[in-house]
Design an enzyme around this catalytic site. Sequence first.
Site, mmCIF file in Angstrom:
data_model
loop_
_atom_site.group_PDB
_atom_site.id
_atom_site.type_symbol
_atom_site.label_atom_id
_atom_site.label_comp_id
_atom_site.label_asym_id
_atom_site.label_seq_id
_atom_site.Cartn_x
_atom_site.Cartn_y
_atom_site.Cartn_z
ATOM 1 N N ASP A 298 -8.938 -13.040 16.246
ATOM 2 C CA ASP A 298 -9.051 -12.961 17.615
ATOM 3 C C ASP A 298 -10.607 -13.187 18.094
ATOM 4 O OD1 ASP A 298 -6.588 -11.825 18.616
ATOM 5 O OD2 ASP A 298 -6.826 -10.217 17.382
ATOM 6 N N ASP B 64 -11.331 -14.274 10.588
ATOM 7 C CA ASP B 64 -11.215 -13.344 11.722
ATOM 8 C C ASP B 64 -10.143 -14.122 12.717
ATOM 9 O OD1 ASP B 64 -10.940 -11.346 13.854
ATOM 10 O OD2 ASP B 64 -12.639 -12.496 14.898
#
Length: 253
Positions: free
Chosen positions: A11, A9
């Site tokens: 953010d 991922d």
Amino acid sequence: MTLQALIFDVDGTLADTERDGHRVAFNAAFREFGLDWNWDVSLYGELLAITGGKERMRYYVEKFNTSYQQPADFNDLVVALHKAKTRHYTELLQQGGIPMRTGTTRLIQEARDAGLRLAIATTTTPENVTALLKYSLADDANDWFEVIAAGDIVPAKKPAADIYIWALQQMGLSAQDCFAFEDSENGIKSSLGAGIKTLVTVNDYTLTHDFTGATAVVSDMGEPDASPQIMCGSLHGQPCVNLAAIRAWHAAN
Ligand code: XBP
Ligand code: MG
């Protein structure tokens, strides 16, 4: 089965981009369009319940700014605001605004040296990912990731599993071949929904999230001389999140 790929991922996981990156860029776009909307640090924490910038702006107007009179072309406005927000965000990254989180650069290098395949699965836009990789990781870091699954490439964003499933399809791998890294409840719902074992590194916005099903939950990836805090699970005797720990997690039942 042998571990073949790591899926990250972006953010909150690779870098703490939300509070001092995305939030600031949203507010700059609002000002640019003459809107008096201001997303403070605490409100933004609530808005993070919805992933995706366009979706988040619509959620804000529906739930937190109900007196706002939506113009007939509100959807076009949201698209234009989001475009401006992306510009502000990538400029901020270009200025060196957001560093990588502790241990992430080391871990990515270690994985590359070991010949593991790398991918990204995120709800943010591809431009934002490219900018973060270039300005915060390395000039050519975009090329280190064979698949960048990002933004509107799938209609249903996290917590839906679609973005991870799309990444797996692009790589021609099954969930069992991979290991994922997330920082939020929406994120881990998505990766676990695709059947991928997942490590969580928390941040200020996600400390209280429900991480049921995580392989382990830690404060950050850590460094060999700076071990992370462990909230759940074990580092299998390793000083930090390194390939040995990841291989042990991946192999465990
Ligand atoms: C990240 C997000 C994104 C960003 C904004 O979630 O929620 O929506 O806040 O992105 P995750 P855009 O880390 O789970 O991928 O404005 O570019 O849509
Ligand atoms: Mg995240």
